[in-house]
Design a protein around this motif. Structure first.
Motif, short mmCIF file in Angstrom:
data_model
loop_
_atom_site.label_atom_id
_atom_site.label_comp_id
_atom_site.label_asym_id
_atom_site.label_seq_id
_atom_site.Cartn_x
_atom_site.Cartn_y
_atom_site.Cartn_z
N SER A 1 5.88 -19.27 3.68
CA SER A 1 5.55 -20.24 4.72
C SER A 1 6.15 -19.83 6.07
O SER A 1 5.63 -20.20 7.12
CB SER A 1 6.07 -21.63 4.33
OG SER A 1 7.49 -21.61 4.17
N GLY A 2 7.22 -19.06 6.05
CA GLY A 2 7.85 -18.63 7.29
C GLY A 2 7.18 -17.45 7.95
O GLY A 2 7.52 -17.10 9.09
N LEU A 3 6.21 -16.83 7.27
CA LEU A 3 5.52 -15.68 7.85
C LEU A 3 4.48 -16.10 8.89
O LEU A 3 4.05 -15.28 9.70
CB LEU A 3 4.84 -14.86 6.75
CG LEU A 3 5.77 -14.17 5.75
CD1 LEU A 3 4.96 -13.46 4.67
CD2 LEU A 3 6.69 -13.17 6.46
N GLY A 4 4.05 -17.36 8.81
CA GLY A 4 3.07 -17.85 9.78
C GLY A 4 1.68 -17.29 9.60
O GLY A 4 0.92 -17.18 10.57
N ILE A 5 1.30 -16.94 8.36
CA ILE A 5 -0.04 -16.38 8.12
C ILE A 5 -0.84 -17.24 7.15
O ILE A 5 -1.78 -16.77 6.50
CB ILE A 5 0.07 -14.94 7.59
CG1 ILE A 5 0.97 -14.87 6.35
CG2 ILE A 5 0.59 -14.01 8.66
CD1 ILE A 5 1.05 -13.48 5.74
N GLY A 6 -0.45 -18.50 7.03
CA GLY A 6 -1.22 -19.44 6.24
C GLY A 6 -1.03 -19.29 4.75
O GLY A 6 0.04 -18.91 4.26
N ALA A 7 -2.13 -19.56 4.01
CA ALA A 7 -2.06 -19.64 2.55
C ALA A 7 -1.79 -18.30 1.90
O ALA A 7 -1.34 -18.26 0.74
CB ALA A 7 -3.37 -20.22 2.01
N ILE A 8 -2.03 -17.19 2.58
CA ILE A 8 -1.82 -15.88 1.94
C ILE A 8 -0.36 -15.46 1.95
O ILE A 8 -0.01 -14.44 1.36
CB ILE A 8 -2.68 -14.80 2.62
CG1 ILE A 8 -2.22 -14.57 4.07
CG2 ILE A 8 -4.16 -15.16 2.57
CD1 ILE A 8 -2.89 -13.37 4.72
N GLY A 9 0.49 -16.24 2.63
CA GLY A 9 1.90 -15.88 2.71
C GLY A 9 2.58 -15.86 1.36
O GLY A 9 3.31 -14.90 1.04
N THR A 10 2.32 -16.88 0.53
CA THR A 10 2.97 -16.97 -0.78
C THR A 10 2.57 -15.82 -1.70
O THR A 10 3.44 -15.14 -2.25
CB THR A 10 2.67 -18.32 -1.43
OG1 THR A 10 3.23 -19.37 -0.64
CG2 THR A 10 3.25 -18.40 -2.84
#
Length: 391
Positions: free
Chosen positions: A202-211
């Motif tokens: 969630s901290g990467l700021g790239i939406g749902a693909i972050g996880t």
């Protein structure tokens, strides 16, 4: 009245600590490192010490789900009283302690679940059929899924069709992916858990693909590290991987088994303002003491009496054990680590043509599991009914 209430709560807490000690000495303290001990990767006494510390950490960071399930979801229509909690815990702890001293791994989840349901029914409660369906489904599938996966992985590792180094690294990457998605209390908001993948994704700021991106990254790093380690020192790398798996299973055991010890206390201690984290710490300490003082006997029994294990088959047994344990923790299902580990050990043992698998010991163990569930339910119902009649 206040003195009586405090005394009752004290007795309930003492019964819970006795239960925690029994679990630490039995399932959570003995099973996680038993395959590693069987493979001569760690000594019996050192395994007992390490598993106690890791179990304490797991109890604090992951114990909430199973604890709340045992305390509030096994019976409907009534709330466990202090007297009911005392009867359930003492009944279950006595049965587990008998197994510890007799050298047979009694299924702790079976005894606690049976005892809680027994006293709940004696109180006039209603069966929680949906929860029972979840629990029984996992209990029934565990020996087949865990043992089957352990057998399949062991066959691949000891076979010659696949490159052992690459396969072992891939398995390590799979374990890394699971770890990345394990929920921890410290990573989530108050009263909730979050995984490493969720927290960092969630901290990467790239939406749902972050996880999923974090999950893949963790898996790749772990796989590459193990692959490189195997290239430098194959036997040493196998031993380190095996010990890491034992540690993960020990941590998972704490997160699951602490709920069996303190779950019945949740309704009564929450009424007097005791927070859940305090109960988790107390239960974790009980597991720690049990692991340090009583686990070596059961570690020896499981590591030597059920199957002759080498490092590769031990790794094969611990991988599905870790996965099943985390599924149980995530869904708040009380599960027996004796059932998980013993089934996986037997499955991995059969991968070498059943060499070393003790059929008679396995038969006695299955009988003990069934008897512990039926016996704890009957004793819980009977003892609580008798106490109510006398009082």
């Amino acid at each position: 009245m206040v003195v009586v209430t405090v005394a009752t709560l004290g007795v309930a807490a003492a019964a819970s600590l006795f239960m925690a000690w029994s679990i630490g000495a039995g399932s959570s303290g003995s099973t996680p490192f038993s395959p590693a001990v069987g493979a001569n990767a760690i000594s019996v006494m050192r395994a007992g010490l390490v598993v106690g510390v890791l179990g304490l950490m797991g109890a604090i960071l992951q114990g909430a789900n199973v604890t709340e399930a045992v305390g509030t979801e096994l019976i409907g229509g009534v709330t466990l009283t202090a007297g009911a909690a005392i009867v359930a815990l003492l009944t279950a702890a006595a049965l587990v302690a008998i197994g510890v001293f007799a050298g047979y791994p009694i299924a702790t989840a079976f005894t606690v679940t049976g005892a809680v349901v027994g006293v709940g029914l004696a109180m006039g409660g209603d069966p929680a059929w949906p929860k029972y369906t979840e629990i029984l489904t996992l209990w029934i599938l565990t020996p087949f899924v865990g043992g089957g996966v352990a057998y399949g992985v062991a066959r691949m590792l000891i076979g010659e069709r696949l490159p052992e180094r690459a396969l072992t690294a891939a398995l390590a990457g799979l374990v890394g992916a699971i770890v990345a998605n394990v929920g921890f209390a410290l990573l989530g908001p108050a009263g909730q858990q979050a995984s490493l993948s969720e927290a960092f994704g969630s901290g990467l700021g790239i939406g749902a693909i972050g996880t999923p991106l974090v999950t893949v990254a963790v898996a790749a790093v772990v796989a590459l590290a193990v692959y490189a380690d195997l290239g430098r020192d194959r036997e040493g790398a196998q031993r380190r991987f095996l010990l890491a798996m034992g540690g993960l299973v020990a941590f998972s055991a704490g997160g699951s088994q602490v709920g069996l010890a303190i779950g019945p206390l949740v309704p009564i201690f929450s009424d007097v303002g005791v927070p859940l984290w305090a109960l988790l710490v107390g239960g974790g300490v009980g597991l720690l003491v049990g692991s340090w003082t009583g686990a070596p006997r059961m570690i020896k029994a499981i590591s030597q009496d059920y199957a002759s294990m080498g490092p590769r088959r031990s790794i094969s047994a611990l991988i599905p054990s870790f996965a099943i344990a985390q599924i149980a923790v995530a869904f708040g299902i009380p599960v027996s680590f004796n059932e998980i580990i013993v089934s996986a050990i037997v499955g991995a043992g059969y991968a070498a043509g059943d060499a070393g698998v003790s059929r008679s010991k396995m038969g006695y163990t299955v009988f003990a599991w069934i008897a512990s569930l039926v016996g704890s339910l009957a004793l819980g119902f009977g003892v609580y009914s008798a106490v109510q009649f006398v009082l």
